[in-house]
Design an enzyme around this catalytic site. Sequence first.
Site, mmCIF file in Angstrom:
data_model
loop_
_atom_site.group_PDB
_atom_site.id
_atom_site.type_symbol
_atom_site.label_atom_id
_atom_site.label_comp_id
_atom_site.label_asym_id
_atom_site.label_seq_id
_atom_site.Cartn_x
_atom_site.Cartn_y
_atom_site.Cartn_z
ATOM 1 N N HIS A 24 11.404 11.618 72.984
ATOM 2 C CA HIS A 24 11.427 12.937 73.649
ATOM 3 C C HIS A 24 10.337 13.896 73.138
ATOM 4 O O HIS A 24 10.582 14.994 72.681
ATOM 5 C CB HIS A 24 12.814 13.566 73.718
ATOM 6 C CG HIS A 24 13.565 13.796 72.425
ATOM 7 N ND1 HIS A 24 13.016 14.371 71.323
ATOM 8 C CD2 HIS A 24 14.853 13.547 72.105
ATOM 9 C CE1 HIS A 24 13.927 14.471 70.373
ATOM 10 N NE2 HIS A 24 15.042 13.967 70.832
ATOM 11 N N HIS A 78 27.371 11.945 65.271
ATOM 12 C CA HIS A 78 26.458 12.779 66.063
ATOM 13 C C HIS A 78 26.473 12.287 67.507
ATOM 14 O O HIS A 78 26.445 11.080 67.766
ATOM 15 C CB HIS A 78 25.053 12.639 65.444
ATOM 16 C CG HIS A 78 23.953 13.386 66.113
ATOM 17 N ND1 HIS A 78 24.146 14.496 66.894
ATOM 18 C CD2 HIS A 78 22.599 13.176 66.094
ATOM 19 C CE1 HIS A 78 22.965 14.929 67.329
ATOM 20 N NE2 HIS A 78 22.014 14.138 66.864
ATOM 21 N N GLU A 80 24.172 12.815 69.984
ATOM 22 C CA GLU A 80 22.947 12.501 70.722
ATOM 23 C C GLU A 80 22.891 10.995 71.012
ATOM 24 O O GLU A 80 23.292 10.163 70.197
ATOM 25 C CB GLU A 80 21.700 12.961 69.950
ATOM 26 C CG GLU A 80 20.471 12.936 70.860
ATOM 27 C CD GLU A 80 19.258 13.685 70.300
ATOM 28 O OE1 GLU A 80 19.261 14.094 69.130
ATOM 29 O OE2 GLU A 80 18.297 13.863 71.086
ATOM 30 N N ASP A 82 20.940 8.543 71.158
ATOM 31 C CA ASP A 82 20.357 7.450 70.366
ATOM 32 C C ASP A 82 21.387 6.878 69.386
ATOM 33 O O ASP A 82 21.217 5.774 68.881
ATOM 34 C CB ASP A 82 19.071 7.887 69.637
ATOM 35 C CG ASP A 82 19.188 9.204 68.909
ATOM 36 O OD1 ASP A 82 20.027 10.039 69.295
ATOM 37 O OD2 ASP A 82 18.437 9.425 67.944
ATOM 38 N N HIS A 145 21.787 17.319 63.532
ATOM 39 C CA HIS A 145 20.764 17.990 64.274
ATOM 40 C C HIS A 145 21.305 18.770 65.476
ATOM 41 O O HIS A 145 20.595 19.555 66.096
ATOM 42 C CB HIS A 145 19.746 16.887 64.664
ATOM 43 C CG HIS A 145 18.945 17.033 65.873
ATOM 44 N ND1 HIS A 145 18.837 16.082 66.844
ATOM 45 C CD2 HIS A 145 18.157 18.063 66.262
ATOM 46 C CE1 HIS A 145 18.026 16.478 67.787
ATOM 47 N NE2 HIS A 145 17.599 17.655 67.460
ATOM 48 N N ASP A 164 21.265 12.033 61.429
ATOM 49 C CA ASP A 164 19.834 12.351 61.533
ATOM 50 C C ASP A 164 19.246 12.864 60.215
ATOM 51 O O ASP A 164 18.033 12.749 59.973
ATOM 52 C CB ASP A 164 19.599 13.433 62.597
ATOM 53 C CG ASP A 164 19.541 12.871 64.005
ATOM 54 O OD1 ASP A 164 19.351 11.656 64.165
ATOM 55 O OD2 ASP A 164 19.677 13.667 64.951
ATOM 56 N N TYR A 191 9.569 13.977 60.389
ATOM 57 C CA TYR A 191 10.894 14.090 61.007
ATOM 58 C C TYR A 191 11.449 15.500 60.783
ATOM 59 O O TYR A 191 11.937 16.147 61.710
ATOM 60 C CB TYR A 191 11.824 13.039 60.390
ATOM 61 C CG TYR A 191 13.086 12.846 61.170
ATOM 62 C CD1 TYR A 191 13.192 11.859 62.147
ATOM 63 C CD2 TYR A 191 14.194 13.650 60.952
ATOM 64 C CE1 TYR A 191 14.343 11.692 62.878
ATOM 65 C CE2 TYR A 191 15.350 13.485 61.670
ATOM 66 C CZ TYR A 191 15.422 12.502 62.632
ATOM 67 O OH TYR A 191 16.573 12.347 63.358
ATOM 68 N N HIS A 224 18.177 6.790 61.116
ATOM 69 C CA HIS A 224 16.824 6.345 61.475
ATOM 70 C C HIS A 224 16.074 5.985 60.199
ATOM 71 O O HIS A 224 16.111 6.739 59.222
ATOM 72 C CB HIS A 224 16.017 7.457 62.154
ATOM 73 C CG HIS A 224 16.581 7.955 63.440
ATOM 74 N ND1 HIS A 224 16.592 7.222 64.599
ATOM 75 C CD2 HIS A 224 17.148 9.151 63.762
ATOM 76 C CE1 HIS A 224 17.125 7.930 65.579
ATOM 77 N NE2 HIS A 224 17.479 9.101 65.097
HETATM 78 FE FE1 FEO Z 1 19.750 13.890 67.052
HETATM 79 FE FE2 FEO Z 1 18.771 10.670 66.169
HETATM 80 O O1 FEO Z 1 19.534 12.052 67.193
#
Ligand code: FEO
Length: 397
Positions: A24, A78, A80, A82, A145, A164, A191, A224
Amino acid sequence: MKPIEIAKGIYDVGVNDWNIRDFHGYSTYKGTSYNCFLIVDEKIALIDTVKAEFADQMLDNIARIVDPRKIDVVVSNHTEMDHSGSLPRVMHRIGEEKPIYCSKMGAKNLSKHFRQKLNFHPVGKDEELHLGSRTLSFMETRMVHWPDSMFTYLKEDRILFSSDGFGQHYAGYEKFDDQVGDEIWYHAKKYFANILLLYAPLIRKLIATVKESGLAIDMICPDHGVIWRKDPGAIIDAYDRWARQETEAKAVVVYDTMWHSTEMMAEAIAAGIAEEGVAVKPIHIRSSHRSDIMTEVQDAAAVVVGSPTLNNQLFPTVADILTYMKGLKPLGRIGAAFGSYGWSGEAVKLIMTELEAMKFDLIEPGMKVQYVPDSENLDACFAYGRQIGEAIKARRE
Ligand code: FEO
């Protein structure tokens, strides 16, 4: 490949996304990973999931350890997608009646994403989840996040599952920081600069809470990139510094150019800054991704922006980086502006307006040159650079 056992009975069952290059709007030239973790105890817990298109790969990873239907509980740190995109698929496979531990906001946000009835279990304050010989506890980490974010802590193994937080967009078979080396720090800083900088005040509070709690942490497992095990305190300290927006004696000169005139100015200004013994990096916007520019801004004391005037406006790429930067809220920087123009010359003033909106300390009035700079103009740019370098040094005295 069998999933890596990161500690006894705890497996990384996530996936590498080797080919993603744009997350994104963030350049992920090292790809990324969606980490998720399986804890096998009397009860079996899955912490987080992966992007929807990797659901099968993750379920295959789990199946190499246990039958996915034996999973008793899922923790969603989380919303989101992903990390939650494959949640409906996972729940279908393991049983939709199984509880999903999440924050209160997580329960709301997950419902709004998946529009299906799942057994969300919003965790209460001080609630613990006993898996047998192990215990999970939870910590709300709003805006690290999203408003729904939380960390999960595994007490007996002293492992923090940080979603995150402390992540890096980095795909690799190396799963630990000590297997990658110092290269990982650039990705961790990038990041932070592009995902978390605007929440710096909340992160400062979070870091203070973690430090005051005396929470023993042997390993930090983000969703991640690599796991921090060599010295987990080092990334916590780095977050503390980044969230305080500590800068170095460094300037970035970020510019675009139409016929090289603004570029000539950029180089003369950069040379002037360097003359003062201050580190400086000229960055041509179309040769560098905005997320890499922000990474340089993260620890720069001064942000110097150059734009030609096009159609009485900023050059579009300069407007892009300024808009992006403003949203991420770098604070306490020195700001300066320059640019070549043909007849109207609005760009420098427009840059100054944007930098002022970011509450930067401006080195006014900026530097404008009509058409192509001559040697006198370049000398003036060099002097402007020296003025910027002096201002950076003055702050550090
Ligand atoms: Fe806020 Fe890796 O997603």
